[in-house]
Design an enzyme around this catalytic site. Structure first.
Site, PDB file in Angstrom:
ATOM      1  N   TYR A 111      11.483 102.166  11.454  1.00  0.00           N
ATOM      2  CA  TYR A 111      10.585 101.252  10.753  1.00  0.00           C
ATOM      3  C   TYR A 111      10.807 101.450   9.262  1.00  0.00           C
ATOM      4  CZ  TYR A 111       6.117  99.340   8.997  1.00  0.00           C
ATOM      5  OH  TYR A 111       5.155  98.642   8.322  1.00  0.00           O
TER       6      TYR A 111
ATOM      7  N   ASP B  47      16.777 105.484   4.143  1.00  0.00           N
ATOM      8  CA  ASP B  47      15.340 105.314   3.913  1.00  0.00           C
ATOM      9  C   ASP B  47      14.653 106.668   4.066  1.00  0.00           C
ATOM     10  OD1 ASP B  47      12.703 103.274   5.476  1.00  0.00           O
ATOM     11  OD2 ASP B  47      12.685 104.774   3.873  1.00  0.00           O
TER      12      ASP B  47
ATOM     13  N   LYS C 269       5.589 107.673  -0.100  1.00  0.00           N
ATOM     14  CA  LYS C 269       4.715 108.735   0.428  1.00  0.00           C
ATOM     15  C   LYS C 269       4.605 109.934  -0.531  1.00  0.00           C
ATOM     16  CE  LYS C 269       5.630 107.164   5.121  1.00  0.00           C
ATOM     17  NZ  LYS C 269       4.360 106.717   5.704  1.00  0.00           N
TER      18      LYS C 269
END
Ligand code: KE4
Length: 436
Positions: A151, A246, A274
């Site tokens: 994702y 990613d 994050k």
């Protein structure tokens, strides 16, 4: 606190959920928070400190999702709180350049040598969406390869057999994504180099980029097979496509320099999120200078953001990344010891109770898959007994342990989790496996 007492004192969370459902789809601002994959009622959090969450009814939980990754130093870490307070006194946002942006960029560039230049955005979705647009601008090609179970945020072209929320609901892709856009994304099995070679053979010079989670977190934790990342690096380099790694979840998590450091990977573009924002909204896309100089206003690829490089977010990121850099040996050793103890302790309790659990772990991110395993890709992950995971999740929550509310999410531990939290978690698992 016994499960019954916890269960009976959820009334304020229940009332808050009812009110929230008047305003938000499913009563939440991000789908996975709704607990649809595990059942039960999501407690509303009032505050948090260190390893602990405190809900609206005063119940305390050991936190193993850490805001989905950012809270690696624990909640309300004093240097981060003070940095945000200091910055807030000078206003929350200017929409103009500040020194803090380059202060944080300098630290990121030290940790991620592949990131010669970068651009701050406000989420991981923005980071990956922009990195893909840049790859298309740089190569003049259109097709993007991603991997099933990975994702990368909710940009249209990436919601093609994505992991995280989509995998959790078993929805292949998403309503509202035109097939013309989905058609430009190939979703291949993870840990299968031959599938990538076949895709390049079939689409020759049409493939702009390969984007992947270097350690999958969004199908649950799935590490790269030996040689897989190096194989992708060689393949993309030989075929003129860019490799986008990613690291929104793995960045500063699996090592200070993320998976790039851990596996010696040199990507063309990196995305971060994050932890880099210390819990405030920050995303980053960056890479080789000649690629990044294609980004507006230096080049023809447009990208922008009102709150990009926000001063409060920069302050939180600087305090977090700065602490990780200055105390790296101690922090990552602490994370490794606590993660090893809690994951193996719970796995042993599962074995004692005769419950089939496969533990996948890389550093302080992991997943207990409720399946005999192995779990090396999405197809194997979805064989997990999600009903059993749901019962385990509810039983642990009742005992004051808050796991990620989905079999297909990674769990995280923080530097604030100590032996007391580890032992309490293993004891709760011992009881949960007997009752769930
Ligand atoms: P955001 O847009 O949610 O900041 O980041 C998207 C993203 C990109 N890349 C990776 C590897 C990610 O894990 C994410 C977001 N992760 C999910 C948790 N699995 C966010 C939690 C949520 O959606 O509420």
């Amino acid at each position: 606190m016994t499960p019954e007492s916890v269960a009976s004192v959820r009334s304020r969370s229940q009332a808050l959920q009812k009110r929230a459902e008047r305003f938000f789809p499913g009563g939440v601002n991000s789908p996975v928070r709704a607990f649809r994959a595990v059942g039960g009622e999501p407690p509303f959090i009032e505050r948090a400190e260190g390893a602990w969450l405190i809900d609206a009814d005063g119940n305390r939980y050991i936190d193993y999702f850490g805001s989905w990754g950012p809270m690696i130093l624990g909640h309300a870490f004093p240097p981060v709180v003070e940095a945000i307070e200091r910055a807030a006194r000078y206003s929350a946002s200017f929409g103009a350049s500040t020194a803090a942006e380059a202060d944080l960029a300098e630290r990121i560039a030290v940790c991620y040598p592949a990131v010669e230049k970068m651009r701050f955005v406000s989420s991981g979705t923005e980071a990956t969406m922009s990195a893909i647009r840049l790859a298309r601008a740089a190569t003049g090609r259109k097709i993007v390869i991603k991997f099933e179970g990975c994702y990368h945020g909710h940009a249209d072209g990436l919601l093609v057999k994505a992991g995280s929320g989509v995998a959790t609901f078993g929805i292949p892709g998403s309503a509202g994504v035109p097939e013309e856009i989905a058609h430009l994304t190939l979703a291949l099995p993870y840990n299968d180099l031959s599938a990538v070679e076949a895709a390049f053979d079939a689409h020759r010079d049409e493939i702009a980029a390969v984007i992947l989670e270097p350690v999958v977190g969004n199908a649950g934790c799935i590490p790269p097979a030996p040689g897989y990342l190096a194989g992708l690096r060689a393949l993309t380099a030989n075929r003129g496509a860019l490799l986008i790694v990613d690291e929104v979840m793995t960045g500063f998590r699996v090592a200070l320099g993320g998976a790039c450091e851990l596996y010696g990977l040199v990507p063309d573009l990196v995305t971060l999120g994050k932890i880099v924002g210390g819990g405030l909204p920050v995303g980053v896309f960056g890479g080789k200078r000649q690629l990044m100089d294609l980004v507006s206003p230096a080049g023809p690829m447009y990208q922008a953001g009102t709150l990009s490089g926000n001063p409060l977010a920069m302050a939180a990121g600087l305090a977090t990344v700065g602490h990780l850099q200055e105390h790296a040996a101690e922090v990552y050793a602490r994370l490794e010891a606590a993660a090893k103890a809690v994951t193996e302790g719970v796995a042993q309790e599962a074995a004692r109770a005769g419950v089939a659990v496969t533990l996948n772990r890389v550093g302080s991110m992991w997943t207990w898959f409720f399946t005999p395993g192995p779990v090396t890709n999405y197809e194997q992950a979805v064989k997990s007994d999600t009903a059993a995971f749901g019962r385990f999740h509810r039983a642990m929550l009742h005992r004051g342990v808050w796991l990620p509310p989905s079999q297909f999410e990674a769990a995280f531990i923080s530097a604030a989790h100590g032996d007391a939290e580890v032992q309490a978690t293993v004891a709760a698992a011992r009881a949960a496996f007997r009752t769930a």
